[in-house]
Design an enzyme around this catalytic site. Structure first.
Site, mmCIF file in Angstrom:
data_model
loop_
_atom_site.group_PDB
_atom_site.id
_atom_site.type_symbol
_atom_site.label_atom_id
_atom_site.label_comp_id
_atom_site.label_asym_id
_atom_site.label_seq_id
_atom_site.Cartn_x
_atom_site.Cartn_y
_atom_site.Cartn_z
ATOM 1 N N LYS A 87 0.798 -1.229 0.000
ATOM 2 C CA LYS A 87 0.000 0.000 0.000
ATOM 3 C C LYS A 87 0.832 1.282 0.000
ATOM 4 C CE LYS A 87 -4.423 -1.282 0.186
ATOM 5 N NZ LYS A 87 -5.471 -0.742 -0.706
ATOM 6 N N SER A 110 0.450 -9.953 -0.433
ATOM 7 C CA SER A 110 0.286 -8.505 -0.361
ATOM 8 C C SER A 110 0.562 -7.871 0.993
ATOM 9 C CB SER A 110 -1.136 -8.124 -0.797
ATOM 10 O OG SER A 110 -2.098 -8.753 0.035
#
Length: 419
Positions: A57, A312
């Site tokens: 992110k 992720s």
């Protein structure tokens, strides 16, 4: 203002790559021997969990905030996040000396809240509000509008999408052989949009598969209904991907770049988290394990293929491990709950333990409600077994010994209330 026909330009992803190098490194793309052997394929993990903020992110957040004018930066920024986007924004605020308000659901794991405070320092203020990302987002947007501050959206923004797209650029630089399958986790769709657009441009034969949790399959729903609607309710367990509605930009891009969507049960995600930890010493959060969990459902397609999974994030709270283990056991058919009505006489429970259970069975939950005015008292019993087929043996023995019982695992509402 969202551009309705927006599609990422490759030049903008290249530009974003130069910008984000200030705060990220090219995360390793590593072959996983355990997964490769298990699925008879060449499985590689793109380890975005190894970034400073322990997720991808930071790429989109830093790319977006870096693009703001000095005037907008001076006013401050606002974001809503279930955790990982918040950490990326917080660190970006720290690096760019910009004050940010970060709105997070009250259900956000404590570990993620602590990390946001650590990465942002005195450059950020954390506001906990609502039960879901969507609740926090609504409040963040309302407050930002009043104060004239810039919203840093977690996924539905061109600069965010382009920042996440830098992962695709890295993958093709790191992997010299043809990639048969690329598995990408989907929450709001920013990662899948950015990475998918780059891979589709430069590796058109790669099949790009989006992966969503079963309890929050908002992108698949948008695909099926040809309309980006908000789900009425979602399972918030996979907090990094628990989004009721994907982005208006991202779902249109994903329609162009994805070759399919796989929906993964939360229990399978939990089993994958435990497997990664026990076999590879990898700490994956539920959303981080999504793409790897999908391998189980794609065993036939990926056999003998080169497969890349984006891992992720690793922002998992250790206090959640009991719930993760519980969901895993339920999914694998190794834990079962019953409502059993015991006769209110001496020895009834002993008979149950001796005659119904085997030595390898383990009672892990027991709540007994004795009613003096009734002949039979109900008890909720949780039993962990060695093999899934043991369920039939337990049920048969209870019938033979006239124990009145009700199986609770498949009674969703009652089961969730009790357990």
């Amino acid at each position: 203002m969202l551009k309705e026909n927006y599609y990422p330009l490759m030049a903008d992803i290249v530009k974003a790559n130069k910008i984000v190098q200030e705060v990220v490194h090219a995360s390793p793309l590593l072959k996983n021997l355990n997964l490769s052997a298990k699925y008879n394929a060449s499985i590689h993990l793109k380890r975005e969990d190894l970034q400073l903020v322990r997720s991808y992110k930071i790429r989109g957040a830093f790319n977006k905030i870096s693009s703001l004018s000095k005037e907008l930066l001076a006013k401050g920024i606002v974001c809503a996040s279930a955790g990982n986007h918040a950490q990326g924004v917080a660190y970006s605020c720290h690096r760019l000396k910009c004050f940010g308000k970060i709105y997070m659901p009250e259900t956000t794991p404590r570990q993620k809240i602590k990390q946001v405070k650590m990465f942002g320092g005195d450059q950020v203020e954390i506001i906990l509000t609502g039960d879901t990302f969507d609740d926090a987002s609504a409040q963040a947007n309302a407050d930002a509008k009043k104060l004239g501050q810039t919203i840093i959206h977690p996924f539905d923004d061109p600069k965010i999408i382009e920042g996440q797209g830098t992962i695709g650029l890295e993958i093709l630089q790191q992997f010299s052989e043809p990639i048969d399958y690329l598995l990408l986790p989907i929450g709001g769709g920013g990662l899948a949009s950015g990475v998918g657009s780059w891979i589709k441009e430069f590796s058109p034969n790669t099949k790009i598969i989006g992966v969503e949790p079963e309890g929050a399959a908002s992108m698949k729903t948008a695909f099926e209904r040809k309309d980006n609607i908000a789900l009425e309710s979602i399972d918030r367990f996979v907090d990094g991907a628990a989004v009721r509605k994907v982005g208006d930009l991202t779902w249109k891009i994903c329609e162009k770049v994805l070759d399919g969507i796989v929906v993964v049960p939360e229990g399978l995600i939990c089993s994958t988290i435990l497997q990664l930890y026990n076999e590879d010493a990898i700490v994956a959060e539920p959303a981080g394990a999504l793409s790897i969990a999908a391998l189980h459902l794609m065993q036939k397609e990926i056999k003998g293929k080169n497969v890349v999974c984006v891992l992720s994030g690793s922002n998992n709270d250790i206090t959640r491990m009991e719930e993760i283990k519980e969901r895993s056991l339920l999914f694998e058919g190794l834990k079962h709950y019953f409502m059993v009505r015991f006769p209110q006489r001496s020895g009834a429970l002993k008979e149950f333990v001796n005659d119904v259970l085997d030595p390898g069975d383990d009672i892990t939950h027991f709540e007994y409600y004795k009613k003096s005015s009734r002949e039979k008292g109900p008890a909720v019993i949780g039993i962990e077994v060695q093999h899934p087929e043991d369920l039939e043996r337990i049920q048969q023995r209870m019938r033979e010994r006239n124990f009145i019982f009700e199986y609770l695992n498949d009674k969703t509402d009652l089961f969730q209330f009790i357990v």
